[in-house]
Design an enzyme around this catalytic site. Structure first.
Site, short mmCIF file in Angstrom:
data_model
loop_
_atom_site.label_atom_id
_atom_site.label_comp_id
_atom_site.label_asym_id
_atom_site.label_seq_id
_atom_site.Cartn_x
_atom_site.Cartn_y
_atom_site.Cartn_z
N ARG A 261 0.84 -1.20 0.00
CA ARG A 261 0.00 0.00 0.00
C ARG A 261 0.88 1.25 0.00
O ARG A 261 1.88 1.31 0.71
CB ARG A 261 -0.89 0.02 1.25
CG ARG A 261 -1.82 -1.18 1.28
CD ARG A 261 -2.79 -1.12 2.44
NE ARG A 261 -3.60 -2.34 2.44
CZ ARG A 261 -4.50 -2.64 3.37
NH1 ARG A 261 -4.71 -1.80 4.39
NH2 ARG A 261 -5.19 -3.75 3.30
N ARG A 276 2.68 0.97 10.23
CA ARG A 276 2.19 1.35 8.90
C ARG A 276 3.33 1.29 7.88
O ARG A 276 4.12 2.21 7.75
CB ARG A 276 1.61 2.77 8.98
CG ARG A 276 0.70 3.16 7.82
CD ARG A 276 0.11 4.54 8.04
NE ARG A 276 -0.75 4.60 9.21
CZ ARG A 276 -2.03 4.26 9.21
NH1 ARG A 276 -2.61 3.86 8.10
NH2 ARG A 276 -2.74 4.33 10.33
N GLU A 348 -5.66 -1.20 15.72
CA GLU A 348 -6.29 -2.11 14.76
C GLU A 348 -5.34 -3.22 14.32
O GLU A 348 -4.20 -2.97 13.94
CB GLU A 348 -6.76 -1.32 13.53
CG GLU A 348 -7.43 -2.20 12.51
CD GLU A 348 -7.74 -1.46 11.20
OE1 GLU A 348 -7.76 -0.21 11.23
OE2 GLU A 348 -7.97 -2.14 10.20
N SER A 351 -9.81 -6.42 10.51
CA SER A 351 -11.00 -5.71 10.12
C SER A 351 -11.86 -6.70 9.33
O SER A 351 -11.40 -7.25 8.34
CB SER A 351 -10.58 -4.54 9.23
OG SER A 351 -11.66 -3.69 8.99
N ARG A 388 1.72 -6.64 12.61
CA ARG A 388 1.15 -6.05 13.82
C ARG A 388 1.00 -7.09 14.92
O ARG A 388 1.09 -6.77 16.11
CB ARG A 388 -0.21 -5.40 13.51
CG ARG A 388 -0.04 -4.12 12.67
CD ARG A 388 -1.33 -3.36 12.49
NE ARG A 388 -1.09 -2.19 11.63
CZ ARG A 388 -2.03 -1.31 11.28
NH1 ARG A 388 -3.29 -1.48 11.70
NH2 ARG A 388 -1.73 -0.28 10.51
#
Length: 414
Positions: A261, A276, A348, A351, A388
């Site tokens: 990303r 991130r 987070e 999801s 994560r």
RNA sequence: GGGGAGGUGGCAGAGCUGGUUUAAUGCACCGGUCUUGAAAACCGGCGUGGGUGAUGAGCCCACCCAGGGUUCGAAUCCCUGCCUCCCCGCCA
């Protein structure tokens, strides 16, 4: 994509629901009008085409019978000109229609809380209690550098910022986590799949990343190929343009892939550490179901991800996203946030979304329901973001002497 | 990457010297007859999306890999792209 016929019928209701997601009613009005115009113009075109078909058939017959065709030729020529003109009109409307329709996000489910942004998300429950430390827990990047597990500098040297290198036990732990997660999901009835890490634009259109979010993707030069931002894209699109003959049992898939990303628009956020990155590993869950089964499978997926965290001894909470925080394709999303003692925050880590028939309509994924073909429901969820998870283990399992304890369940994977 | 062949309905496979074929035929599948049940045989049905009808019948439009083009008319002719197969080269 929105169901345009539904928009036509229940305009006010849909406009109200989409307003909560920040879609202007003006745009929807425009869409509705364009759709009506499209239908009426298309009808005119079809009538002209029908006439042309009939005349052309006559033409052949006349010629064979040696009849005079001059008058017929004149008529057919003028009709042809009308068709070309009308085709252009219809094509233009169709293009505008698509342009707008593909930009409009999914309609939120009725039980999604109305809200502006993440502040308005609603916590559903907490699972496991955060551990008390008798020392000040460090953040993962401190631990990573102290232990020589994470090399941020060399990651940047090799690629650019937001890339990193894992070393020592961290490298092995990353691999162990992937294997553990895949096995866990397989035991929950998800079939393991291995997919391409690059996909074409039709695939990305199907799940909703294109055309609106091209800036978030890494594109391959001079090719119609992009690096996948999530395994949801290839997994869901496995059934693109297909009619599934038998969907009595939902299709449940799991895959490991790296994800790429650009993180466009997240400048300044989480620049430090591994939260991130431009490249990260993820094990994904995807399900394709009959509409009447999707709620049940959604719960299964949330439970699978939550149980996975629990099995790793990681405290976490479930959060229902509000209308303003929903992703583009989702009708409903539950985030799982893991406790990071170093940061003192829940962050987070997964999801899970039900997109209902939104992606199915774009990707034309249908199933046979008796004689009829109906759109499926598609669902996706992370289980989990591996990087994560790694840092969650580091922060939650850190010891006073700076070492990291390895969770029992992972030991046989190392 | 170079040369050759080809992409037709779930599959196989005709049509490809353009027109009264609205894509033949076989297999598979579904319904029926027959049978205690099944098989066989026979009869019927059997692609997708859209429009108009009542979510019926019927009628109409589009789709024979995709996008353009030629023509009154294209599965059939032309161009481009993508893909598959065979041969050669390169390669983990």
């Amino acid at each position: 994509m929105l169901d345009l016929k539904l928009l036509e019928k229940n305009f006010d209701e849909i406009a109200e629901k989409l307003k909560n997601r920040g879609v202007e009613e003006k745009l929807l009005t425009q869409l509705k009008e364009l759709f009506a115009k499209y239908k009426s113009q298309k009808q005119v075109l079809e009538e002209l085409q029908a006439k042309q078909n009939k005349l052309s058939k006559l033409f052949g017959i006349y010629k064979k019978e040696g009849k005079d065709i001059d008058d017929l030729k004149k008529e057919v020529d003028s009709n042809k000109a009308k068709i070309s003109a009308h085709q252009e009109i219809v094509r233009d409307i169709e293009e505008d229609l698509k342009k707008i329709a593909l930009q409009i996000p999914n309609i939120p489910d009725p039980d999604v809380p109305i809200g502006k942004d993440e502040e308005d998300n609603v916590e559903i429950k907490k699972v496991l209690k955060p551990k008390e430390f008798d020392f000040k827990p460090l953040e993962h990047w401190e631990l990573g550098e102290n232990l020589g597990w994470i090399d941020f500098k060399r990651g940047v040297k090799l690629a650019k910022s937001r890339f990193s290198v894992l070393k020592k036990e961290a490298a092995a732990l990353e691999r162990a986590l992937i294997n553990y997660m895949l096995d866990f999901n397989k035991n929950r009835g998800f079939e393991e799949v291995y997919v391409p890490f690059m996909v074409n634009s039709a695939t990305l259109l199907g799940t909703g990343q294109l055309p609106k979010f091209e800036d978030d993707l890494f594109k391959i030069c001079d090719e119609d190929l992009y690096l996948i931002p999530t395994a949801e894209v290839p997994l869901t699109n496995l059934y693109r343009d297909e009619i599934i003959a038998d969907l009595t049992e939902p299709i449940k898939l799991t895959a490991y892939t790296p994800c790429f990303r650009k993180e466009a628009g997240s400048g300044g956020k989480d620049v430090r550490g591994m939260i991130r990155q431009h490249q990260f590993d993820k094990v994904e869950l995807v399900a394709i179901t009959k509409p009447e089964d999707s709620d049940k499978v959604f719960e299964e997926m949330v439970n699978t991800a939550s149980d996975l965290l629990t099995s790793l001894g990681l405290p976490h909470r479930l959060v229902m996203l509000c209308t303003g925080d929903l992703g583009f394709s989702a009708a409903k999303t539950i985030d799982l946030e893991v406790w990071l003692p170093g940061q003192g925050k829940y962050r987070e880590i997964s999801s899970v979304s039900n997109t209902r028939d939104f992606q199915a309509r774009r990707a034309k994924i249908r199933f046979k329901d008796g004689k009829k073909n109906r759109l499926v429901h598609t669902l996706n969820g992370s289980s989990l973001a591996v990087g994560r998870t790694l840092i969650a283990i580091m922060e939650n399992y850190q010891q006073k002497d700076g070492s990291i304890k390895i969770p029992e369940v992972l030991k046989k994977y190392l």
